[in-house]
Design an enzyme around this catalytic site. Structure first.
Site, mmCIF file in Angstrom:
data_model
loop_
_atom_site.group_PDB
_atom_site.id
_atom_site.type_symbol
_atom_site.label_atom_id
_atom_site.label_comp_id
_atom_site.label_asym_id
_atom_site.label_seq_id
_atom_site.Cartn_x
_atom_site.Cartn_y
_atom_site.Cartn_z
ATOM 1 N N SER A 114 11.434 0.074 -5.992
ATOM 2 C CA SER A 114 11.992 -0.918 -5.064
ATOM 3 C C SER A 114 11.060 -2.126 -5.074
ATOM 4 O O SER A 114 9.846 -1.987 -5.229
ATOM 5 C CB SER A 114 12.079 -0.326 -3.656
ATOM 6 O OG SER A 114 10.818 0.178 -3.253
ATOM 7 N N ASP A 159 -6.717 5.863 -1.799
ATOM 8 C CA ASP A 159 -7.074 4.493 -2.203
ATOM 9 C C ASP A 159 -6.307 3.483 -1.346
ATOM 10 O O ASP A 159 -5.809 2.476 -1.850
ATOM 11 C CB ASP A 159 -6.736 4.309 -3.692
ATOM 12 C CG ASP A 159 -7.382 3.059 -4.277
ATOM 13 O OD1 ASP A 159 -8.363 2.554 -3.682
ATOM 14 O OD2 ASP A 159 -6.898 2.565 -5.315
ATOM 15 N N GLU A 163 -4.434 -4.286 -0.470
ATOM 16 C CA GLU A 163 -3.757 -4.632 -1.735
ATOM 17 C C GLU A 163 -2.667 -3.620 -2.056
ATOM 18 O O GLU A 163 -1.736 -3.925 -2.792
ATOM 19 C CB GLU A 163 -4.730 -4.617 -2.929
ATOM 20 C CG GLU A 163 -5.792 -5.681 -2.904
ATOM 21 C CD GLU A 163 -7.091 -5.163 -2.327
ATOM 22 O OE1 GLU A 163 -7.068 -4.563 -1.213
ATOM 23 O OE2 GLU A 163 -8.128 -5.363 -2.959
HETATM 24 P P1 ATP Z 1 -4.326 0.187 -9.929
HETATM 25 O O1 ATP Z 1 -5.242 0.534 -8.819
HETATM 26 O O2 ATP Z 1 -3.755 1.349 -10.642
HETATM 27 O O3 ATP Z 1 -4.851 -0.841 -10.832
HETATM 28 P P2 ATP Z 1 -2.522 -1.644 -8.722
HETATM 29 O O4 ATP Z 1 -1.817 -1.424 -7.415
HETATM 30 O O5 ATP Z 1 -3.476 -2.754 -8.797
HETATM 31 O O6 ATP Z 1 -3.071 -0.274 -9.158
HETATM 32 P P3 ATP Z 1 0.027 -1.695 -9.976
HETATM 33 O O7 ATP Z 1 0.579 -0.543 -9.238
HETATM 34 O O8 ATP Z 1 0.302 -1.783 -11.438
HETATM 35 O O9 ATP Z 1 -1.491 -1.805 -9.908
HETATM 36 O O10 ATP Z 1 0.519 -3.009 -9.295
HETATM 37 C C1 ATP Z 1 0.005 -4.272 -9.619
HETATM 38 C C2 ATP Z 1 0.432 -5.256 -8.563
HETATM 39 O O11 ATP Z 1 1.845 -5.435 -8.658
HETATM 40 C C3 ATP Z 1 0.202 -4.768 -7.145
HETATM 41 O O12 ATP Z 1 -1.081 -5.110 -6.709
HETATM 42 C C4 ATP Z 1 1.278 -5.475 -6.361
HETATM 43 O O13 ATP Z 1 0.853 -6.756 -5.986
HETATM 44 C C5 ATP Z 1 2.393 -5.604 -7.376
HETATM 45 N N1 ATP Z 1 3.398 -4.554 -7.164
HETATM 46 C C6 ATP Z 1 3.323 -3.260 -7.565
HETATM 47 N N2 ATP Z 1 4.421 -2.587 -7.205
HETATM 48 C C7 ATP Z 1 5.223 -3.471 -6.569
HETATM 49 C C8 ATP Z 1 6.507 -3.381 -5.930
HETATM 50 N N3 ATP Z 1 7.181 -2.248 -5.906
HETATM 51 N N4 ATP Z 1 7.011 -4.497 -5.360
HETATM 52 C C9 ATP Z 1 6.325 -5.661 -5.381
HETATM 53 N N5 ATP Z 1 5.127 -5.800 -5.950
HETATM 54 C C10 ATP Z 1 4.562 -4.728 -6.532
#
Ligand code: ATP
Length: 329
Positions: A114, A159, A163
């Site tokens: 989503s 975690d 963010e």
């Molecule tokens: P990691 O700790 O594994 O590096 P992360 O949360 O930084 O995890 P991702 O899950 O790949 O990495 O997400 C990267 C970014 O993309 C997130 O920080 C967020 O801003 C955005 N994001 C991720 N999922 C969604 C979502 N479902 N809707 C909107 N933005 C998202």
């Protein structure tokens, strides 16, 4: 919209793994079922794109992971954990990003999520500097409800940070990023504590802690890497309440090592004017001994002792997801 993730190759036909949904039609999906749009964000092992389903016109956030990168960095477990946790949470109506389906091609794995249109809580805190008390209280209440659901299912996030807390199109909160989550054995759920953990996961988290920027929300027991307890998420919850109200996380220093030292020595201060009820709650969450944190002794599926804390006076726990969130200011 352009096909940003290097034009995915959909042959051989990938196997879709639909999440347990009544409404989602479990057809085999490929990257060709979506028009990939702007880059939304990047993680350590993934890139997230806004994408439109060509059949329904609905928007999703699609997380794309390069298989070679996952294999090279030994992150198979990380990917599996995120998928398992999100599948377990799919039936929870509020508080979590939803995983609609996964599929793969020769080079990549795709998670169809989503789309949390209003992005990271962190950006909202940073934009206004700090939240008004009613705003902080509202988001703290939504976060607590989400933690209750997650912990009742035996998932410890490990975690939690601003963010990883996203806001949907109606400005309601959704927890994301379950790659480092711990899924507890059913018999461990009642106590909320797990002492066994496979080595790969433990090592991975240690590595992650040292890779990821500043681990300001990590609890003392996670730093010692000695056990997994749902109260580690309550520690992070305390840090996030502090940050929403003051604008900065409680434990700050120039290096990771110094942050760790401060956490272990509980070296933090409240800025002048920090509201008394909020201070009392944060102090009851940021307790070195995880078993003495507020909520640690709560039985059942709700954190009654936290809900009943004076900080949350006036919160309508039964209807919060239906309310219009207060404007962030
Ligand atoms: P990691 O700790 O594994 O590096 P992360 O949360 O930084 O995890 P991702 O899950 O790949 O990495 O997400 C990267 C970014 O993309 C997130 O920080 C967020 O801003 C955005 N994001 C991720 N999922 C969604 C979502 N479902 N809707 C909107 N933005 C998202």
């Amino acid at each position: 919209m352009q096909a940003t993730p290097a034009t995915p190759v959909p042959t051989p036909a990938p196997t879709a793994s639909p999440a347990p949904s009544q409404s989602f039609k479990p057809t085999k999906r490929t990257a060709k079922d979506y028009i990939f749009g702007k880059l939304i964000g990047e993680g350590m092992f993934s890139t997230v794109f806004l994408a439109k389903d060509i059949h329904s016109g609905k928007e999703y956030a699609i997380k794309v992971c390069e298989k070679i990168h996952i294999i090279r960095k030994k992150k198979r477990e990380y990917i599996k954990r995120e998928k398992d946790a999100l599948n377990m949470l799919f039936s929870v109506p509020h508080g979590f990003v939803k995983l609609y389906c996964t599929f793969q091609d020769d080079e990549r794995l795709y998670f169809v999520l989503s789309y949390a249109k209003n992005g990271e809580l962190l950006n909202h805190i940073n934009t206004v500097g700090s939240f008004e008390l009613n705003v902080a209280k509202f988001y703290a209440a939504e976060l607590l409800l989400a933690l209750e659901k997650m912990h009742a299912k035996g998932i410890i996030h490990r975690d939690l940070k601003p963010e990883n807390i996203l806001l949907d199109e109606n400005m309601h909160l959704q927890i994301a990023d379950f790659g480092t989550a711990k899924i507890m054995d059913p018999k461990e759920i009642k106590s909320g504590v797990s002492i066994q953990e496979e080595d790969e996961s433990r090592n991975e988290r240690s590595r992650k802690i040292s890779f990821v920027g500043t681990p300001q929300y990590v609890s003392p027991e996670l730093l010692h890497n000695c056990l997994d307890t749902r109260t580690s998420d309550l520690w992070a919850f305390g840090c996030i309440i502090y940050q929403m109200i003051s604008g900065l996380p409680p434990f700050r220093a120039a290096t990771e090592f110094l942050i760790f030292q401060k956490i272990l020595k509980m070296e933090y201060e409240f800025p002048e004017g920090f509201p008394a009820d909020a201070k009392d709650l944060v102090e009851k969450l940021l307790v070195l001994d995880h078993s003495k944190r507020i909520g640690a002794d709560d039985q059942g599926e709700t954190y009654e002792s936290i809900r009943n804390h004076p900080f949350f006076a006036g919160i309508d726990w039964d209807n919060i997801w239906e309310q219009t969130p207060p404007t962030i200011s």
